[in-house]
Design a protein around this motif. Structure first.
Motif, PDB file in Angstrom:
ATOM      1  N   PHE A  38       0.833  -1.212   0.000  1.00 16.64           N
ATOM      2  CA  PHE A  38       0.000   0.000   0.000  1.00 16.64           C
ATOM      3  C   PHE A  38       0.862   1.255   0.000  1.00 16.64           C
ATOM      4  CE2 PHE A  38      -3.336  -2.707   2.316  1.00 16.64           C
ATOM      5  CZ  PHE A  38      -3.930  -3.102   1.131  1.00 16.64           C
ATOM      6  N   GLU A  39       1.957   1.242   0.759  1.00 17.42           N
ATOM      7  CA  GLU A  39       2.851   2.407   0.765  1.00 17.42           C
ATOM      8  C   GLU A  39       3.510   2.609  -0.593  1.00 17.42           C
ATOM      9  OE1 GLU A  39       5.408   1.717   4.142  1.00 17.42           O
ATOM     10  OE2 GLU A  39       3.989   2.699   5.516  1.00 17.42           O
ATOM     11  N   ALA A  40       3.843   1.507  -1.262  1.00 17.10           N
ATOM     12  CA  ALA A  40       4.401   1.623  -2.615  1.00 17.10           C
ATOM     13  C   ALA A  40       3.353   2.178  -3.576  1.00 17.10           C
ATOM     14  CB  ALA A  40       4.896   0.258  -3.094  1.00 17.10           C
ATOM     15  N   ALA A  41       2.105   1.748  -3.424  1.00 18.64           N
ATOM     16  CA  ALA A  41       1.022   2.274  -4.264  1.00 18.64           C
ATOM     17  C   ALA A  41       0.829   3.762  -4.011  1.00 18.64           C
ATOM     18  CB  ALA A  41      -0.276   1.528  -3.981  1.00 18.64           C
ATOM     19  N   PHE A  42       0.953   4.166  -2.757  1.00 18.41           N
ATOM     20  CA  PHE A  42       0.829   5.582  -2.420  1.00 18.41           C
ATOM     21  C   PHE A  42       1.955   6.394  -3.050  1.00 18.41           C
ATOM     22  CE2 PHE A  42       1.735   9.168   0.481  1.00 18.41           C
ATOM     23  CZ  PHE A  42       0.566   9.867   0.299  1.00 18.41           C
ATOM     24  N   ALA A  43       3.161   5.816  -3.100  1.00 13.66           N
ATOM     25  CA  ALA A  43       4.289   6.510  -3.725  1.00 13.66           C
ATOM     26  C   ALA A  43       4.043   6.689  -5.225  1.00 13.66           C
ATOM     27  CB  ALA A  43       5.582   5.739  -3.489  1.00 13.66           C
ATOM     28  N   VAL A  44       3.390   5.716  -5.841  1.00  4.87           N
ATOM     29  CA  VAL A  44       3.099   5.788  -7.275  1.00  4.87           C
ATOM     30  C   VAL A  44       1.973   6.779  -7.553  1.00  4.87           C
ATOM     31  CG1 VAL A  44       2.211   4.464  -9.247  1.00  4.87           C
ATOM     32  CG2 VAL A  44       3.940   3.459  -7.754  1.00  4.87           C
ATOM     33  N   ASP A  45       0.925   6.760  -6.718  1.00  2.85           N
ATOM     34  CA  ASP A  45      -0.248   7.613  -6.947  1.00  2.85           C
ATOM     35  C   ASP A  45      -0.710   8.250  -5.639  1.00  2.85           C
ATOM     36  OD1 ASP A  45      -2.523   8.842  -7.875  1.00  2.85           O
ATOM     37  OD2 ASP A  45      -3.451   7.027  -8.686  1.00  2.85           O
ATOM     38  N   PRO A  46      -0.018   9.298  -5.192  1.00  2.00           N
ATOM     39  CA  PRO A  46      -0.360   9.904  -3.901  1.00  2.00           C
ATOM     40  C   PRO A  46      -1.708  10.616  -3.870  1.00  2.00           C
ATOM     41  CG  PRO A  46       1.383  11.143  -4.981  1.00  2.00           C
ATOM     42  CD  PRO A  46       1.130   9.934  -5.821  1.00  2.00           C
ATOM     43  N   ALA A  47      -2.328  10.853  -5.001  1.00  2.00           N
ATOM     44  CA  ALA A  47      -3.616  11.547  -5.026  1.00  2.00           C
ATOM     45  C   ALA A  47      -4.800  10.593  -4.870  1.00  2.00           C
ATOM     46  CB  ALA A  47      -3.766  12.323  -6.338  1.00  2.00           C
ATOM     47  N   TYR A  48      -4.546   9.292  -4.838  1.00  2.00           N
ATOM     48  CA  TYR A  48      -5.631   8.312  -4.760  1.00  2.00           C
ATOM     49  C   TYR A  48      -5.978   8.053  -3.289  1.00  2.00           C
ATOM     50  CZ  TYR A  48      -8.460   4.236  -5.932  1.00  2.00           C
ATOM     51  OH  TYR A  48      -9.496   3.348  -6.069  1.00  2.00           O
ATOM     52  N   THR A  49      -7.039   8.670  -2.814  1.00  3.11           N
ATOM     53  CA  THR A  49      -7.431   8.643  -1.406  1.00  3.11           C
ATOM     54  C   THR A  49      -7.752   7.249  -0.861  1.00  3.11           C
ATOM     55  OG1 THR A  49      -8.234  10.902  -1.604  1.00  3.11           O
ATOM     56  CG2 THR A  49      -9.052   9.633   0.265  1.00  3.11           C
ATOM     57  N   PRO A  50      -8.397   6.339  -1.594  1.00  3.59           N
ATOM     58  CA  PRO A  50      -8.711   5.026  -1.014  1.00  3.59           C
ATOM     59  C   PRO A  50      -7.496   4.235  -0.509  1.00  3.59           C
ATOM     60  CG  PRO A  50     -10.058   5.382  -2.934  1.00  3.59           C
ATOM     61  CD  PRO A  50      -9.068   6.517  -2.888  1.00  3.59           C
ATOM     62  N   ILE A  51      -6.308   4.597  -0.912  1.00  2.75           N
ATOM     63  CA  ILE A  51      -5.117   3.923  -0.383  1.00  2.75           C
ATOM     64  C   ILE A  51      -5.045   4.117   1.130  1.00  2.75           C
ATOM     65  CG2 ILE A  51      -2.590   3.890  -0.375  1.00  2.75           C
ATOM     66  CD1 ILE A  51      -2.683   4.633  -3.345  1.00  2.75           C
ATOM     67  N   PHE A  52      -5.463   5.283   1.627  1.00  2.00           N
ATOM     68  CA  PHE A  52      -5.440   5.528   3.066  1.00  2.00           C
ATOM     69  C   PHE A  52      -6.364   4.574   3.809  1.00  2.00           C
ATOM     70  CE2 PHE A  52      -3.815   9.631   1.580  1.00  2.00           C
ATOM     71  CZ  PHE A  52      -2.680   9.719   2.365  1.00  2.00           C
ATOM     72  N   LEU A  53      -7.483   4.221   3.189  1.00  2.00           N
ATOM     73  CA  LEU A  53      -8.404   3.273   3.821  1.00  2.00           C
ATOM     74  C   LEU A  53      -7.765   1.897   3.917  1.00  2.00           C
ATOM     75  CD1 LEU A  53     -11.728   4.335   2.056  1.00  2.00           C
ATOM     76  CD2 LEU A  53     -10.817   5.105   4.254  1.00  2.00           C
ATOM     77  N   ASP A  54      -7.040   1.498   2.869  1.00  2.00           N
ATOM     78  CA  ASP A  54      -6.337   0.215   2.894  1.00  2.00           C
ATOM     79  C   ASP A  54      -5.222   0.221   3.933  1.00  2.00           C
ATOM     80  OD1 ASP A  54      -7.887  -0.958   0.833  1.00  2.00           O
ATOM     81  OD2 ASP A  54      -6.640  -0.020  -0.698  1.00  2.00           O
ATOM     82  N   LEU A  55      -4.463   1.314   3.993  1.00  2.00           N
ATOM     83  CA  LEU A  55      -3.404   1.431   4.997  1.00  2.00           C
ATOM     84  C   LEU A  55      -3.992   1.377   6.410  1.00  2.00           C
ATOM     85  CD1 LEU A  55      -1.143   4.154   3.365  1.00  2.00           C
ATOM     86  CD2 LEU A  55      -0.371   1.903   4.119  1.00  2.00           C
ATOM     87  N   ALA A  56      -5.116   2.027   6.615  1.00  2.00           N
ATOM     88  CA  ALA A  56      -5.757   2.035   7.929  1.00  2.00           C
ATOM     89  C   ALA A  56      -6.218   0.635   8.315  1.00  2.00           C
ATOM     90  CB  ALA A  56      -6.934   3.004   7.925  1.00  2.00           C
ATOM     91  N   GLU A  57      -6.788  -0.096   7.370  1.00  2.00           N
ATOM     92  CA  GLU A  57      -7.249  -1.453   7.662  1.00  2.00           C
ATOM     93  C   GLU A  57      -6.070  -2.357   8.022  1.00  2.00           C
ATOM     94  OE1 GLU A  57      -9.571  -4.571   8.531  1.00  2.00           O
ATOM     95  OE2 GLU A  57     -10.252  -2.528   8.171  1.00  2.00           O
ATOM     96  N   ALA A  58      -4.980  -2.219   7.300  1.00  2.00           N
ATOM     97  CA  ALA A  58      -3.784  -3.016   7.601  1.00  2.00           C
ATOM     98  C   ALA A  58      -3.236  -2.655   8.986  1.00  2.00           C
ATOM     99  CB  ALA A  58      -2.725  -2.806   6.530  1.00  2.00           C
ATOM    100  N   ALA A  59      -3.219  -1.378   9.311  1.00  2.00           N
ATOM    101  CA  ALA A  59      -2.737  -0.947  10.627  1.00  2.00           C
ATOM    102  C   ALA A  59      -3.635  -1.490  11.732  1.00  2.00           C
ATOM    103  CB  ALA A  59      -2.668   0.576  10.687  1.00  2.00           C
ATOM    104  N   ARG A  60      -4.943  -1.487  11.515  1.00  2.00           N
ATOM    105  CA  ARG A  60      -5.866  -2.036  12.520  1.00  2.00           C
ATOM    106  C   ARG A  60      -5.624  -3.520  12.731  1.00  2.00           C
ATOM    107  NH1 ARG A  60     -11.755  -0.937  11.051  1.00  2.00           N
ATOM    108  NH2 ARG A  60     -12.094  -2.226  12.888  1.00  2.00           N
TER     109      ARG A  60
END
Length: 164
Positions: A55-77
């Protein structure tokens, strides 16, 4: 002066058309989409660190795509990092203030931390935005009803060793 009303009408039409066409859901960069899929598969298999890396690599590729934060949050939980998950949900909410999944996810993470009053505020907000029948509202209602998880002595730092 003869063309002023026509020019005004035409400019209003173009502004309206432009705002309607850009209101659709944004699609992630194809490379980011592949990394997101990889992360979701890792998360499903219980590899939270692998999922976070993807997910962090995906964020580096496309930082404007907000749903990545939801995936990162789920993984952190799933990794037991509710505070970090709440930070990810709040970043998503800064970008999209009425994101139902982010409001619900933040509420669930708050319940997991024991902050039931704050989670109840998220539930009230969801109910006002999408009603009581939307899936996000129902998920948060169920999580609040279940209450915070029981903490082990190891998690809380207490020592309850019994000696004979």
């Amino acid at each position: 002066m003869r063309f002023a009303p026509v020019a005004a009408a035409l400019s209003l039409f173009l502004v309206t058309t432009a705002s309607v066409t850009s209101a659709g859901e944004r699609v992630p960069d194809p490379r980011a989409a592949q990394l997101i899929a990889l992360g979701q598969a890792a998360l499903k298999n219980g590899d939270t660190q692998g999922a976070i890396d993807a997910f962090e690599a995906a964020f580096a590729v496309d930082p404007a795509y907000t749903p990545i934060f939801l995936d990162l949050a789920e993984a952190a939980r799933q990794d037991g990092l509710q505070g970090k998950a709440i930070a990810y949900y709040r970043e998503a909410l800064q970008r999209e203030p009425d994101n139902f999944a982010a409001i619900s996810g933040e509420g669930e993470a708050l319940v997991e931390r024991g902050a039931l009053d704050k989670a109840q505020r998220n539930l009230s907000r969801l109910e006002s935005l999408c009603g009581t029948s939307c899936p996000e509202t129902q998920a948060l209602q169920q999580r609040i009803a279940a209450g915070p998880p029981a903490r082990l002595a190891v998690d809380s730092g207490e020592e309850n060793t019994v000696t004979n």
